[in-house]
Scaffold this motif. Sequence first.
Motif, short mmCIF file in Angstrom:
data_model
loop_
_atom_site.label_atom_id
_atom_site.label_comp_id
_atom_site.label_asym_id
_atom_site.label_seq_id
_atom_site.Cartn_x
_atom_site.Cartn_y
_atom_site.Cartn_z
N ALA A 124 0.56 -1.33 -0.50
CA ALA A 124 0.07 0.29 0.31
C ALA A 124 0.96 1.51 0.23
N VAL A 125 2.10 1.45 0.78
CA VAL A 125 2.72 2.25 0.59
C VAL A 125 4.13 1.93 0.76
N LEU A 126 4.82 3.21 0.51
CA LEU A 126 6.52 2.78 -0.33
C LEU A 126 7.81 3.49 0.91
N ILE A 127 8.85 2.68 1.22
CA ILE A 127 9.04 3.47 2.55
C ILE A 127 10.21 3.84 2.09
N PHE A 128 11.30 4.68 2.61
CA PHE A 128 11.85 5.24 2.82
C PHE A 128 13.25 5.45 3.54
N LYS A 129 13.63 4.69 3.91
CA LYS A 129 14.81 4.71 5.03
C LYS A 129 16.03 5.12 4.91
N ILE A 130 16.40 6.43 5.09
CA ILE A 130 18.13 6.37 5.47
C ILE A 130 18.25 6.79 7.02
N PHE A 131 20.02 6.60 6.52
CA PHE A 131 20.52 6.73 8.40
C PHE A 131 21.80 7.26 8.00
N LEU A 132 21.79 8.30 9.05
CA LEU A 132 23.18 9.40 8.64
C LEU A 132 23.73 8.54 9.97
N GLU A 133 23.99 9.46 10.11
CA GLU A 133 25.94 9.15 11.21
C GLU A 133 26.18 10.85 11.15
N ASN A 134 26.83 12.00 12.48
CA ASN A 134 27.77 13.06 12.45
C ASN A 134 29.26 12.43 13.25
N ASP A 135 30.18 13.65 12.91
CA ASP A 135 31.00 13.35 13.79
C ASP A 135 30.92 13.01 15.03
N ASN A 136 30.20 12.87 16.00
CA ASN A 136 30.18 12.22 17.42
C ASN A 136 29.97 11.03 17.29
N GLY A 137 29.71 10.52 16.09
CA GLY A 137 29.08 9.13 16.06
C GLY A 137 27.41 8.72 16.42
N ASP A 138 26.75 9.75 16.55
CA ASP A 138 25.23 9.50 17.09
C ASP A 138 24.89 8.97 14.90
N LYS A 139 23.84 8.20 15.29
CA LYS A 139 23.20 7.70 14.62
C LYS A 139 21.53 7.74 14.71
N VAL A 140 20.94 8.40 13.27
CA VAL A 140 19.19 8.60 13.28
C VAL A 140 19.27 7.65 12.13
N GLU A 141 17.79 7.32 12.46
CA GLU A 141 17.21 6.16 11.48
C GLU A 141 15.96 7.14 11.03
N VAL A 142 15.94 7.47 9.60
CA VAL A 142 15.27 8.03 9.80
C VAL A 142 13.74 7.59 8.21
N THR A 143 12.43 7.75 8.30
CA THR A 143 11.74 6.65 7.98
C THR A 143 11.04 8.09 7.14
N VAL A 144 10.94 7.85 5.64
CA VAL A 144 9.76 8.78 4.51
C VAL A 144 8.55 7.56 4.17
N PHE A 145 7.24 7.83 4.26
CA PHE A 145 6.37 6.95 3.80
C PHE A 145 5.49 7.81 3.19
N LYS A 146 5.11 7.07 1.18
CA LYS A 146 4.04 7.76 0.39
C LYS A 146 3.66 6.53 0.17
N ARG A 147 2.21 7.02 -0.48
CA ARG A 147 1.86 6.21 -0.94
C ARG A 147 1.79 5.67 -1.86
N ARG A 148 1.43 4.55 -2.08
CA ARG A 148 1.88 4.06 -3.85
C ARG A 148 1.19 4.10 -5.05
N PRO A 149 1.73 4.92 -6.01
CA PRO A 149 0.97 5.90 -6.93
C PRO A 149 0.32 4.75 -7.83
N SER A 150 -0.78 5.18 -9.05
CA SER A 150 -1.44 3.70 -9.14
C SER A 150 -1.00 3.63 -10.69
#
Length: 691
Positions: free
Chosen positions: A69-95
């Motif tokens: 039903a949806v498309l998911i895009f995940k992005i993994f980021l890290e800063n100079d301190n070694g902190d990490k985040v996982e960013v998620t984007v949801f979009k409806r699947r087009p016809s």
Amino acid sequence: MDIQYLKGIGPAKAALFQNLEISTIADLLHYYPRTYQDRRPGNLSAYGAHDLVVFLGRVMNTQYIPARAVLIFKIFLENDNGDKVEVTVFKRRPSMRFRFDPMGTLKKDFKVGNWMWVVGKREDKESFVSDKITLDEYYPAEDKDSLLHVNRLTPIYGLTQGLTNKFFRVVVNKALETKLKDETESLPLNFVQKRKLLGSAQALKAIHFPANSVELDAARRRLVYEEFLLLTTAWGVKKRQTVAVKNYGYEVKKNLLTPFREALGFEFTGSQKKVINEIFHDMQSQYPMTRMLQGDVGSGKTIVALSAMLLAAENGMQSVMMAPTEILAEQHFLTVQTYLKKLKINVGLLTSSVKGKNKEALLKKLAEGEIDILIGTHAVIEDNVKFKNLKLAVIDEQHRFGVRQRTTLRNKAQGIDMLAMTATPIPRSLALAFYGDLEVSSITELPPGRKPITTTMMKEPQANDKVREELAKGRQAYIVYPLIDESEKLAVKAVKEDFDKLVKEFAPYKVGMLHGQMNRKDKESVMKDFKDKKIDVLVATPVIEVGIDVKNATVMVIHSAERFGLASLHQLRGRVGRGEAESFCILVPQNLSTISEERLKIITQTQDGFKIGERDMELRGPGEILGTRQSGEFEFKAGDLFKDKDVLKWAIEDRDELLQADPALRAPENKNFKDRLIDLYQKHWHLIDLS
């Protein structure tokens, strides 16, 4: 300069800005943020679930997940301190017929190795990386415009559909770059120095893009002071221009006032006597009266106003009372007729429902002086309404009217007395700021015999049980809803939606309905039937908020109570408790938040209208309370008359100093301030004349 010519706008976008009453670059710069978000990056461990997270990091990896039903895009980021985040984007699947990739732009922007700012809501802490974020906004770190949106106190604007805060911030920044160099100081320099204020250009830049909270506070203080000084000066100028000696006078003859008082069947309270003396003193003065009468619900303001109108009638002069709603005007008309039925006084009623030959006949009698007292709605200020000898204007529930409406009524005749009435008490300093040369009278006591009203919050079944309990004692009840018809947009109850259900609920008792869309004859019939106890339960909208007096009614049930302001709730509550029996007000909330629960608790804890009015002003702002939000009239963009009382005091002091030294603002050092004053209050509002 027209907003459409600013880079990035154009005619189509300019139309959207028009929805915000922004036509020029100057309008844009004076459209201040409604709030700010602290978007400076913080320690990830300090963020709670669903907090707004701001993070600057390098793209380490991305993952594309095409679900059903949806498309998911995940992005993994890290800063100079070694902190990490996982960013998620949801979009409806087009016809299937759409072949574009909805994640294409994201894939392009979030290439591995790119440094990016991300802004989003934290999800939880259970992840193989430090944090999960659902993406709201993102900005390339290399783009200099990114720092308009992140790593700062970021402005958030109240917008219209089709505009985003991201776009709005860019446009405001472009306007500042274009216009700020031409910004001249509008305030007299001696006041800027005296009050240690920021300059005009510095304040405008800082209100939109403050370097820190200290600069933001300084910018706001400057802009608040400017608004207050402009308005109070406008009223000061107007007062000097309108002070004129009356060409008429009043004599207390008592040929109407004495029989009126004798026929009332009750004594005036000490407080009523005091304010009547104050009003009569003003009316007998050589200068036109400008007085506000404030008093709690049921304190007897109408009787006081009627006394003033009878003083005018005794002297062969006409008076007019303007009420905000047709049903209130009709109620006043019936009340006045009842009190004056044995006196030779002609009373007329003019509302939008009075049409055709009836209206023509009424206007003819009014112009020929055959009507002593005219009661009506906004209809009384129409151009074709002419008086022969109008000398007193009474404005009931004055906060429901805009400044232009009040001024238009006063301009119906030269140098007339004006009495404004309100059940929403306001501090004198605020009254002076809005109405200039205003004197205030307060009725501080209720008529004897009025008992406190028990006010509680209940669910609907318990509220209905209480109504049945009172009906069994021979009493009557009001059940109030915020709307006439059910709304798809608002999750609140409506009169018509629940009426049939209530007829069954309270059978065999008689249930009636009253709302503003009914014609005058039907409304009068319903009100008369309720007063005559032919109706036991009156189901209504807030049209019954003021003006209805049924002593046998002992229960007021208010559905979706969170939708009402405190002053309105207090007004509705004032419809019961008018007889000797114990009375009850029951609040039935539907969508109760923490804030609305706090507001409703105020009503349950006090019946002091002065305290409630003050809290209502604090919570909702004086613009709504004082009637200045109508048609955008005098709505402050930066100031809050309740919270900024100290700055208001400065403005009033400096206004007095300014007008004493330069009454017509002709001094060269006051030119810019005079030009701004003319632009705001002469061109737009026709309030003053400084030509």
